[in-house]
Design an enzyme around this catalytic site. Sequence first.
Site, PDB file in Angstrom:
ATOM      1  N   HIS A 136      -3.863   1.054   2.561  1.00 22.54           N
ATOM      2  CA  HIS A 136      -3.150   1.399   3.792  1.00 22.54           C
ATOM      3  C   HIS A 136      -4.111   1.260   4.968  1.00 22.54           C
ATOM      4  O   HIS A 136      -5.333   1.357   4.801  1.00 22.54           O
ATOM      5  CB  HIS A 136      -2.654   2.845   3.741  1.00 22.54           C
ATOM      6  CG  HIS A 136      -1.448   3.053   2.881  1.00 22.54           C
ATOM      7  ND1 HIS A 136      -0.257   2.387   3.082  1.00 22.54           N
ATOM      8  CD2 HIS A 136      -1.235   3.879   1.814  1.00 22.54           C
ATOM      9  CE1 HIS A 136       0.628   2.789   2.183  1.00 22.54           C
ATOM     10  NE2 HIS A 136       0.062   3.688   1.399  1.00 22.54           N
ATOM     11  N   CYS A 178      -1.942  -2.570   6.752  1.00 25.72           N
ATOM     12  CA  CYS A 178      -1.316  -2.514   8.071  1.00 25.72           C
ATOM     13  C   CYS A 178      -2.403  -2.356   9.130  1.00 25.72           C
ATOM     14  O   CYS A 178      -3.460  -1.788   8.877  1.00 25.72           O
ATOM     15  CB  CYS A 178      -0.346  -1.340   8.168  1.00 25.72           C
ATOM     16  SG  CYS A 178       1.188  -1.570   7.240  1.00 25.72           S
TER      17      CYS A 178
END
Length: 299
Positions: A136, A178
């Site tokens: 992430h 991301c």
Amino acid sequence: MLDGKQDNGNVDSVDIKQRTNGGGDEGDALGSNSSSQPNRVARMPVDRNAPYYNMNHKHRGMAIIFNHEHFDIHSLKSRTGTNVDSDNLSKVLKTLGFKVTVFPNLKSEEINKFIQQTAEMDHSDADCLLVAVLTHGELGMLYAKDTHYKPDNLWYYFTADKCPTLAGKPKLFFIQACQGDRLDGGITLSRTETDGSPSTSYRIPVHADFLIAFSTVPGYFSWRNTTRGSWFMQALCEELRYAGTERDILTLLTFVCQKVALDFESNAPDSAMMHQQKQVPCITSMLTRLLVFGKKQSH
């Protein structure tokens, strides 16, 4: 297509002196400056003007994969599908000659410790180094199992002044994460070492020979299919399998960008905002030569 006779740096040198601008060079920056010890000397892995990196060392080099599926941070969901990415990337890198090591769910301190240990190793017999991170992320940060860290922590210890046995060699970083929460709705287009060579020594910037590939552009979302893996890793692995020994890395990554941009679109019909969204990777290159993972010659 490049054949087996491709030149990897064993070329006759041309005696071209370093270009000077007659003095008066200034930096476009404010404040104090610090130097990275420019007088350090490292072994020259390829002639000064060679068009290709020397990929004929004894070993291809290390490939390190930090694969994050589960997190101690409650706000972060498990990354279902990341093991598909890790397995596929590991397999294709092994076919290209890399020594692959996969680390699942490491904490930030563990990542930093291993990065430092790797930088302190002797890479004299290696062509290059590759690091992949599957995790992430947000703008300017990546997540380990326990906390976040800055992406540049990954390559900080591999600059030429800190890791001289990788000086002049490619150092590649692939980051699937991301970089923010903005969405890309897209737009529709319509039809209206060479020892004993005569080459003289030369100096390089300590940040030369890096390539950093993010799965998406800064500020934007990066997509992952829970069954087939992330769009970026699917495309990267496919291109490496198809042309990893023939195309130079920047050409190959151009087609990775094309594949992600054109062949993928989010499928989330229950959410109008998340449905039919697009993505394109972001490549930053400080490479100074062409890089091709040609088939290893026997030693």
